[in-house]
Design a protein around this motif. Structure first.
Motif, PDB file in Angstrom:
ATOM      1  N   GLY A   1       0.844  -1.174   0.000  1.00  0.00           N
ATOM      2  CA  GLY A   1       0.000   0.000   0.000  1.00  0.00           C
ATOM      3  C   GLY A   1       0.887   1.233   0.000  1.00  0.00           C
ATOM      4  O   GLY A   1       1.978   1.225   0.578  1.00  0.00           O
TER       5      GLY A   1
ATOM      6  N   SER B   1      -5.454  -6.218   1.602  1.00  0.00           N
ATOM      7  CA  SER B   1      -6.482  -5.594   0.770  1.00  0.00           C
ATOM      8  C   SER B   1      -7.551  -4.843   1.552  1.00  0.00           C
ATOM      9  O   SER B   1      -7.884  -3.702   1.211  1.00  0.00           O
TER      10      SER B   1
ATOM     11  N   VAL C   1      -6.451  -1.367   2.744  1.00  0.00           N
ATOM     12  CA  VAL C   1      -6.447  -0.357   1.684  1.00  0.00           C
ATOM     13  C   VAL C   1      -7.870   0.076   1.363  1.00  0.00           C
ATOM     14  O   VAL C   1      -8.163   1.269   1.230  1.00  0.00           O
TER      15      VAL C   1
ATOM     16  N   TYR D   1      -3.095   0.543  -3.981  1.00  0.00           N
ATOM     17  CA  TYR D   1      -2.552  -0.808  -3.755  1.00  0.00           C
ATOM     18  C   TYR D   1      -1.754  -1.198  -4.984  1.00  0.00           C
ATOM     19  O   TYR D   1      -2.287  -1.262  -6.094  1.00  0.00           O
TER      20      TYR D   1
END
Length: 476
Positions: free
Chosen positions: A222, A327, A330, A342
């Protein structure tokens, strides 16, 4: 009677075949009297049990009259052990679920020394590589996984599209190298592969599995896009070591994952080369720690984070501008308007794949073993995949989740299309959402799943060396 019955649902056909095999019957028994299954339970009730009504928990029951009434205990890291999954699972399955969230070291030790303390091991491919030799787990019977034909080809062949040689399989513990076992409901030898590195299979598909494929993803970096002005596909793993970000970079504190992420960075910058970043040699490990020690002396790393919240706070506060991230972290920041992207690194993602493993004590209780299979099959039914999709994860059987999300959500998370509406916060919190017109970083699922650099791995020959050296590194 059966000859005049027209099956219009492939899923119903699969359920029928599964039930006939399980009960040691043939289709002819459906039209016989006496001891035939149709006369025993009634054809109508059999078809309903097989899922003919197409409701949300159709794959959970598998058409079995016996019902487990206890509590199924699931242990794992917590990615999937969340309240919405527990609530939906209990509603669909009809029994209680007990989720125990712990860390990698603890769950591994429990698997090796206290396998009676849980009923389902929500682990990852690399965990099974470490614990399978203990004999504490049984091979899952592949024929009892009702939607096995729909499980992503990543698991079986190493590629979403086995014919696409441009897609990379990635180094390390990719599921296709580790998922199969030549046994059913016993420990068995393994794990093993069915497909080779070119995604070509040899012989019959093995009957057993280390566990039932569940949720998975592609991890990367990130970064603050107001500071690092690059598109996700332009960013390299090497950006993690960029001296411009000295004191503003962070890495996950897990020793194996940290070593893979930093090895991807080192190789991208031509500082080192590796034969297999998922199973490094002692010489390669020495080389990596020389690089890490030097970076630490220069105070390059702001932190080595251990929790989800810590990674979010480091980025949101501006203390770091680039770090290993998950994930949903982010997605959480993006839904709140933070300038976080990302990376879809040029070198490829680092992958991981969750599997549900069965400890051997389940064979002592047929109803509990069946409950474990029902729980695993429920994960392919659609509802869990929809819940996890909203956090940016994928499911081993993704197509069933489509009817449980809005079309604009599917288009954003899976199809790689611009968001037609603001994408909701992944945890149901009130935020503005990911902006209309945003495309998921890395694109559609098929694009992202085609670009694996490495997979989370257990270093077979030098794993303890990695852990020891990492602890020394952090303490030094």
């Amino acid at each position: 009677m059966y000859d005049r019955w027209e099956i219009k649902d492939d899923r119903l056909e699969r359920h029928l075949e599964h039930e006939l095999k399980r009960r040691n019957l043939t289709r002819r028994d459906l039209v016989r009297g006496g001891t035939g299954m149709a006369s025993a339970v009634g054809l109508a009730s059999f078809l309903a049990a097989c899922g003919g009504d197409d409701d949300d928990d159709e794959s959970a029951s598998g058409g079995k009259p016996e019902k487990y009434t206890g509590t199924l205990r699931v242990i794992g890291l917590g990615v999937d052990l969340i309240d919405p999954i527990k609530e939906a699972g209990e509603k669909a399955l009809g029994y209680k679920l007990e989720f125990e969230v712990t860390d990698t070291v603890t769950m591994t030790q429990r698997a090796l020394t206290q396998p009676q303390s849980f009923d389902v091991f929500s682990g990852y491919v690399e965990n099974f590589d470490q614990i399978w030799g203990s004999g504490n787990f049984i091979a899952v019977d592949r024929s009892k996984i009702l939607r096995w034909d729909e499980v992503t080809d990543l698991v079986k062949f190493g590629r979403v599209n086995p014919k696409d040689s441009k897609c990379t399989t990635g180094q390390g513990d990719a599921p296709f190298r580790k998922v199969y076992v030549d046994a059913v409901e016993e420990p068995g030898d393994g794990p093993t592969a069915w497909a080779n590195e070119d995604s070509q299979t040899e012989g019959e598909e093995p009957p057993g599995l280390i566990g039932v494929p569940m949720n998975f993803n592609m991890d990367s970096l990130g970064y603050n896009s107001d500071v690092i002005r690059k598109e996700p596909g332009e960013l390299s793993w090497g950006e993690l070591f960029n001296p411009q970000w000295r004191g503003r970079a962070a890495v996950l504190a897990d020793p194996r994952i940290a070593l893979e992420d930093t090895a991807n960075a080192a190789e991208a910058l031509d500082l080192l080369s590796f034969q297999d970043k998922g199973n490094m040699s002692e010489e390669e490990i020495d080389g990596m720690f020389k690089i890490l020690d030097e970076l630490k002396k220069k105070k390059h790393f702001r932190a080595f984070w251990t929790t989800f919240d810590e990674s979010v706070n480091l980025m949101q506060s501006g203390e770091v501008v680039i770090e290993s991230m998950w994930s949903p972290a982010v997605a959480l920041l993006q839904s709140s308007g933070e300038p976080v992207r990302y990376a879809a690194p040029k070198e490829g993602f680092r992958g991981w794949f969750g599997h549900l493993g069965f400890p051997s004590h389940l064979t002592e209780d047929e109803s509990k073993l069946q409950a474990a299979y029902d729980y695993a099959n429920w994960w392919h039914s659609g509802v869990p995949g929809a819940i996890m999709m909203r956090q940016g994860y994928y499911n081993a059987v993704q197509g069933t989740s489509r009817r449980f999300v809005k079309p604009f959500e599917w288009d954003y998370w899976i199809a790689g299309k611009p968001a037609a509406k603001a994408i909701p916060n992944p945890f149901g919190e009130e935020t503005a959402g990911i902006k209309v017109g945003t495309v998921r970083d890395g694109g559609a699922f098929d694009e992202r799943a085609c670009r694996y650099a490495t997979w989370n791995s257990f270093f077979n020959d030098n794993d303890q060396l990695v852990v020891d050296r990492w602890n020394e590194f952090l303490a030094g």
